[in-house]
Design an enzyme around this catalytic site. Structure first.
Site, PDB file in Angstrom:
ATOM      1  N   HIS A   1       0.882   5.271   1.416  1.00  0.00           N
ATOM      2  CA  HIS A   1       0.215   6.150   2.380  1.00  0.00           C
ATOM      3  C   HIS A   1       0.842   7.538   2.269  1.00  0.00           C
ATOM      4  O   HIS A   1       2.070   7.651   2.167  1.00  0.00           O
ATOM      5  CB  HIS A   1       0.391   5.592   3.798  1.00  0.00           C
ATOM      6  CG  HIS A   1      -0.318   6.392   4.828  1.00  0.00           C
ATOM      7  ND1 HIS A   1      -1.689   6.351   4.977  1.00  0.00           N
ATOM      8  CD2 HIS A   1       0.150   7.263   5.748  1.00  0.00           C
ATOM      9  CE1 HIS A   1      -2.037   7.168   5.960  1.00  0.00           C
ATOM     10  NE2 HIS A   1      -0.942   7.734   6.443  1.00  0.00           N
TER      11      HIS A   1
ATOM     12  N   ASN B   1       0.851  -1.182   0.000  1.00  0.00           N
ATOM     13  CA  ASN B   1       0.000   0.000   0.000  1.00  0.00           C
ATOM     14  C   ASN B   1       0.888   1.234   0.000  1.00  0.00           C
ATOM     15  O   ASN B   1       2.046   1.181   0.401  1.00  0.00           O
ATOM     16  CB  ASN B   1      -0.897   0.001   1.250  1.00  0.00           C
ATOM     17  CG  ASN B   1      -1.926   1.118   1.227  1.00  0.00           C
ATOM     18  OD1 ASN B   1      -2.451   1.489   0.185  1.00  0.00           O
ATOM     19  ND2 ASN B   1      -2.231   1.659   2.389  1.00  0.00           N
TER      20      ASN B   1
ATOM     21  N   ALA C   1       5.144  12.979  -5.543  1.00  0.00           N
ATOM     22  CA  ALA C   1       6.158  12.045  -5.032  1.00  0.00           C
ATOM     23  C   ALA C   1       5.627  10.611  -5.057  1.00  0.00           C
ATOM     24  O   ALA C   1       6.368   9.675  -5.370  1.00  0.00           O
ATOM     25  CB  ALA C   1       6.569  12.440  -3.615  1.00  0.00           C
ATOM     26  N   GLU C   2       4.349  10.432  -4.740  1.00  0.00           N
ATOM     27  CA  GLU C   2       3.739   9.099  -4.794  1.00  0.00           C
ATOM     28  C   GLU C   2       3.837   8.517  -6.201  1.00  0.00           C
ATOM     29  O   GLU C   2       4.096   7.320  -6.366  1.00  0.00           O
ATOM     30  CB  GLU C   2       2.260   9.166  -4.392  1.00  0.00           C
ATOM     31  CG  GLU C   2       2.008   9.402  -2.925  1.00  0.00           C
ATOM     32  CD  GLU C   2       0.525   9.420  -2.598  1.00  0.00           C
ATOM     33  OE1 GLU C   2      -0.207   8.557  -3.106  1.00  0.00           O
ATOM     34  OE2 GLU C   2       0.108  10.297  -1.811  1.00  0.00           O
TER      35      GLU C   2
END
Length: 196
Positions: A95, A93, A159-160
Site C-alpha cells: 500500500h 499486499n 521505494a515500493e
C-alpha cells in the site's frame, strides 16, 4: 509486480512466480509476465454476479496453479472475508502509505493535505479489513514542501520496488510470518524490510 518478477530470477530468491492473474483483460502486467515466461490468467470479475462467485473462481485458479503465497500487486478489488480467511498468512499486499495512516485510494493527496513530513509504503498481510493487516515492512520517503501528489507518488513507487521483493522473499522463506494476529520475524528479518 515487475519488481518481484525481476527479483525472482535470481537463483537464491526463495520464491518462484508460478502465475500472474488479473481481473482486467489487457492489464499491462499480463504482457510483462508472459514475456518473462510466467503463466498468466484473466478472470474478469464482470463475468460474475457477486464477489463470492468471483472469489471462488480466483481461489480455484490459485489452487490449480499450486500457489502457496498470494502477492497482490495492483489488484484493486476487495476480497470477501471467506477468501481472506482461507489465505490468511499466505496473502500479502503493498500500500502506498505508511499504514495505518491514509488507507484506501488517493493516499498521496491525503498525505499532502494532512501536511505530513514523511510518507512511504507498507507491505502487510491481507485480512478482511481493508489496508489493516499486520505490517511486514515499511519504507519511508520524504514529503517535500510544495510538491504535488504525482511527485510523492513517483518517489513512493521507487521505494515500493525495493521493499516488495524484500518482503516477499522474507515471507516466502518463512522469516516473516503471521502468528496470533501479529507479524513475527526470525533473526534480523525486521531490519531487512525496514527501508529508508
Amino acid at each position: 509486480m515487475a519488481a518481484v518478477l525481476d527479483a525472482a530470477v535470481a537463483a537464491d530468491y526463495p520464491a518462484q512466480i508460478v502465475l500472474v492473474l488479473s481481473n482486467r483483460p489487457g492489464a499491462v502486467g499480463l504482457e510483462r509476465a508472459a514475456s518473462a515466461g510466467v503463466a498468466t490468467l484473466v478472470i474478469d470479475h464482470k463475468g460474475y454476479k457477486d464477489r463470492a462467485g468471483f472469489d471462488a473462481a480466483l481461489d480455484a485458479a490459485l489452487e490449480a496453479a499450486g500457489v502457496e503465497l498470494v502477492v497482490l500487486a495492483g489488484f484493486m478489488r476487495l476480497l470477501t472475508p471467506q477468501f481472506t480467511l482461507k489465505w490468511l498468512g499466505r496473502m500479502i499486499n503493498i500500500h502506498p502509505s505508511l499504514l495505518p495512516s491514509f488507507k484506501g485510494v488517493h493516499v498521496h493527496e491525503q498525505a499532502l493535505a494532512a501536511g505530513v513530513r514523511f510518507s512511504g509504503c507498507t507491505v502487510h498481510f491481507v485480512t478482511a479489513d481493508m489496508d489493516a493487516g499486520p505490517i511486514i515492512g515499511q519504507a519511508v520517503v520524504p514529503a517535500v514542501p510544495g510538491e504535488g501528489p504525482d511527485d510523492l507518488a513517483a518517489r513512493t513507487l521507487a521505494a515500493e520496488h525495493r521493499l516488495y521483493p524484500a518482503a516477499v522473499a522474507l515471507v516466502a522463506a518463512g522469516r516473516a510470518r503471521l502468528d496470533g494476529g501479529r507479524t513475527v520475524y526470525d533473526g534480523d528479518a525486521w531490519t531487512a524490510v525496514t527501508l529508508t
